[in-house]
Scaffold this motif. Structure first.
Motif, PDB file in Angstrom:
ATOM      1  N   ALA A 261       4.509   2.892   2.534  1.00 54.58           N
ATOM      2  CA  ALA A 261       3.830   2.219   3.447  1.00 54.58           C
ATOM      3  C   ALA A 261       2.520   2.048   3.379  1.00 54.58           C
ATOM      4  O   ALA A 261       1.751   3.351   2.845  1.00 54.58           O
ATOM      5  N   LEU A 262       1.758   1.048   3.519  1.00 58.82           N
ATOM      6  CA  LEU A 262       0.362   0.580   3.136  1.00 58.82           C
ATOM      7  C   LEU A 262      -0.676   0.638   4.150  1.00 58.82           C
ATOM      8  O   LEU A 262      -0.104   0.148   5.260  1.00 58.82           O
ATOM      9  N   GLY A 263      -1.679   1.208   4.088  1.00 63.20           N
ATOM     10  CA  GLY A 263      -2.856   1.041   4.970  1.00 63.20           C
ATOM     11  C   GLY A 263      -3.908   0.371   4.738  1.00 63.20           C
ATOM     12  O   GLY A 263      -4.158   0.416   3.402  1.00 63.20           O
ATOM     13  N   GLY A 264      -4.807  -0.219   5.429  1.00 63.80           N
ATOM     14  CA  GLY A 264      -6.088  -0.731   4.855  1.00 63.80           C
ATOM     15  C   GLY A 264      -5.858  -2.244   4.220  1.00 63.80           C
ATOM     16  O   GLY A 264      -6.676  -2.898   3.779  1.00 63.80           O
ATOM     17  N   ALA A 266      -3.475  -4.624   5.720  1.00 58.89           N
ATOM     18  CA  ALA A 266      -3.048  -5.759   6.715  1.00 58.89           C
ATOM     19  C   ALA A 266      -3.420  -5.445   8.207  1.00 58.89           C
ATOM     20  O   ALA A 266      -3.785  -4.391   8.566  1.00 58.89           O
ATOM     21  N   HIS A 267      -2.795  -6.465   8.937  1.00 55.63           N
ATOM     22  CA  HIS A 267      -3.073  -6.117  10.434  1.00 55.63           C
ATOM     23  C   HIS A 267      -2.111  -5.131  11.076  1.00 55.63           C
ATOM     24  O   HIS A 267      -2.521  -4.794  12.115  1.00 55.63           O
ATOM     25  N   LYS A 268      -1.376  -4.681  10.224  1.00 57.46           N
ATOM     26  CA  LYS A 268      -0.445  -3.470  10.639  1.00 57.46           C
ATOM     27  C   LYS A 268      -0.226  -2.695   9.545  1.00 57.46           C
ATOM     28  O   LYS A 268      -0.028  -3.165   8.330  1.00 57.46           O
ATOM     29  N   PRO A 269       0.376  -1.596   9.833  1.00 58.13           N
ATOM     30  CA  PRO A 269       0.854  -0.800   8.642  1.00 58.13           C
ATOM     31  C   PRO A 269       2.014  -1.579   7.615  1.00 58.13           C
ATOM     32  O   PRO A 269       2.926  -2.208   8.181  1.00 58.13           O
ATOM     33  N   TRP A 270       1.914  -1.781   6.481  1.00 59.67           N
ATOM     34  CA  TRP A 270       2.709  -2.715   5.761  1.00 59.67           C
ATOM     35  C   TRP A 270       3.969  -2.085   4.983  1.00 59.67           C
ATOM     36  O   TRP A 270       3.501  -1.014   4.175  1.00 59.67           O
ATOM     37  N   ALA A 313      -4.522  -1.288  -4.922  1.00 58.68           N
ATOM     38  CA  ALA A 313      -3.186  -1.118  -4.222  1.00 58.68           C
ATOM     39  C   ALA A 313      -2.219  -0.842  -4.854  1.00 58.68           C
ATOM     40  O   ALA A 313      -1.262   0.033  -4.896  1.00 58.68           O
ATOM     41  N   ARG A 314      -1.979  -1.703  -6.259  1.00 59.85           N
ATOM     42  CA  ARG A 314      -0.998  -1.401  -7.090  1.00 59.85           C
ATOM     43  C   ARG A 314      -0.939   0.153  -7.848  1.00 59.85           C
ATOM     44  O   ARG A 314      -0.014   0.568  -7.859  1.00 59.85           O
ATOM     45  N   ARG A 315      -2.298   0.261  -8.204  1.00 55.47           N
ATOM     46  CA  ARG A 315      -2.547   1.725  -8.775  1.00 55.47           C
ATOM     47  C   ARG A 315      -2.288   2.765  -7.765  1.00 55.47           C
ATOM     48  O   ARG A 315      -1.655   3.661  -8.168  1.00 55.47           O
TER      49      ARG A 315
END
Length: 338
Positions: A261-264, A266-270, A313-315
């Motif tokens: 899960a990604l933060g920072g 998108a408009h929501k956790p991704w 984000a990739r790294r």
């Protein structure tokens, strides 16, 4: 500050009733975000429903073998709970990565889910913002947008969700328990927050007057192989430019289950379930993680100032998955990335 009335209901039903009676009512607990927004007149409720006296401040075992965290449990209490630390260390780590000790002592589970974006323009009433004032435009598009979204944005809004806790809850597949005028329901965490689309003023899928009562953690906590990696401008009291909640279950040298899960961003956790499924059966190595990062970010688009976030984000995804594989989660005390 615009005048408002304050009511302190004695139970959940009365709290919902009090919010239902007034179209501009808001629930308040710790107030760490709402009060700031009221001071800036970004939020202008005419009635505050104080829920701090409700019995929603406990962490309890569930029959399924998970934990139910009440909406009024503070972030500090959740991170300090020995059951959370032992069974859901990803959640504890994400909470400790956010805010300051003083804020964590006040901020609540429910409030964390409902906090609003920290977009500069959302807070600045002298600028156009579709999230604050629908239909006025988005100054961030074509403006200063270093902290803004690279995934899931629309031509109406490119703001990001600020929570660290929510990124971990997304990775863990938590459930959100709510109650409202139509009764109780359970919302999968992936469906709780919205992408902006044509209605960026709507952050969640909550119906009017619905109250978050608890967050439920499922039995699988990925306690062995996890990390929460947060990249930011400074090492404390700063929102994520990019964050990654990563969790793995490795069996016989191969990935049996993966969560990212990604933060920072998108408009929501991704999360991307297809990307996670593609990792099952692969060896937990850099090649597999690189492919997953590419898949996760294939639709990422920068806005100029934030183009760097795509490679960052990739790294970060690759580094986080390697940390999770090795069982060496990112320290939230010594924040240097190793």
């Amino acid at each position: 500050m615009i005048p408002f009335t304050l009511t302190r209901p004695g139970d959940v039903g009365k709290a919902v009733e009090a919010a239902t009676e007034h179209p501009r009512a808001r629930f308040i607990a710790g107030g760490t975000n709402l009060v700031d927004l009221m001071k800036e007149q970004v939020e202008r409720p005419q009635r505050l429903v104080d829920i701090t006296g409700l019995p929603l401040d406990r962490i309890e075992e569930t029959e399924a073998g998970g934990l139910r965290i009440g909406a009024l449990v503070t972030n500090a209490a959740t991170a300090d709970d020995t059951r959370v630390q032992a069974r859901y260390p990803l959640l504890a780590s994400a909470i400790l990565a956010g805010a300051s000790p003083q804020l964590r002592n006040m901020a609540t589970t429910g409030g964390n889910l409902l906090q609003r974006t920290r977009c500069y323009y959302f807070y600045d009433r002298g600028t156009a913002c579709n999230k604050r004032d629908p239909g006025t435009g988005c100054t961030a598009i074509g403006g200063r947008n270093r902290i803004h979204a690279i995934l899931g944005a629309s031509d109406r809004c490119i703001a990001t969700h600020p929570s660290d806790m929510c990124v971990a809850l997304a990775a863990l597949g938590a459930l959100v328990h709510v109650t409202g005028p139509e009764g109780e329901r359970v919302i999968p965490f992936s469906e709780f927050h919205r992408l902006p689309g044509a209605s960026p003023e709507k952050d969640t899928t909550l119906a009017p007057a619905e109250l978050v009562t608890a967050v439920e953690l499922l039995p699988e906590g990925f306690a062995g192989n996890y990390t929460y990696l947060k990249l930011r401008d400074r090492l404390s009291y700063s929102f994520a430019l990019v964050s990654v909640a990563a969790a793995l279950r490795v069996e016989n040298g191969f990935i049996a289950e993966a969560r990212i899960a990604l933060g920072g961003v998108a408009h929501k956790p991704w999360r991307d379930l297809e990307t996670e499924r593609s990792l099952v059966g692969a060896g937990p190595d850099r090649a597999a993680f690189s492919r997953a990062a590419d898949d996760l970010l294939q639709e990422a688009r920068g806005q100029g100032d934030n183009d760097f976030k795509i490679e960052m984000a990739r790294r970060a995804i690759i580094r986080a998955m390697e940390q999770a594989t090795a069982g060496t989660p990112q320290s939230q005390t010594d924040k240097r990335i190793r």
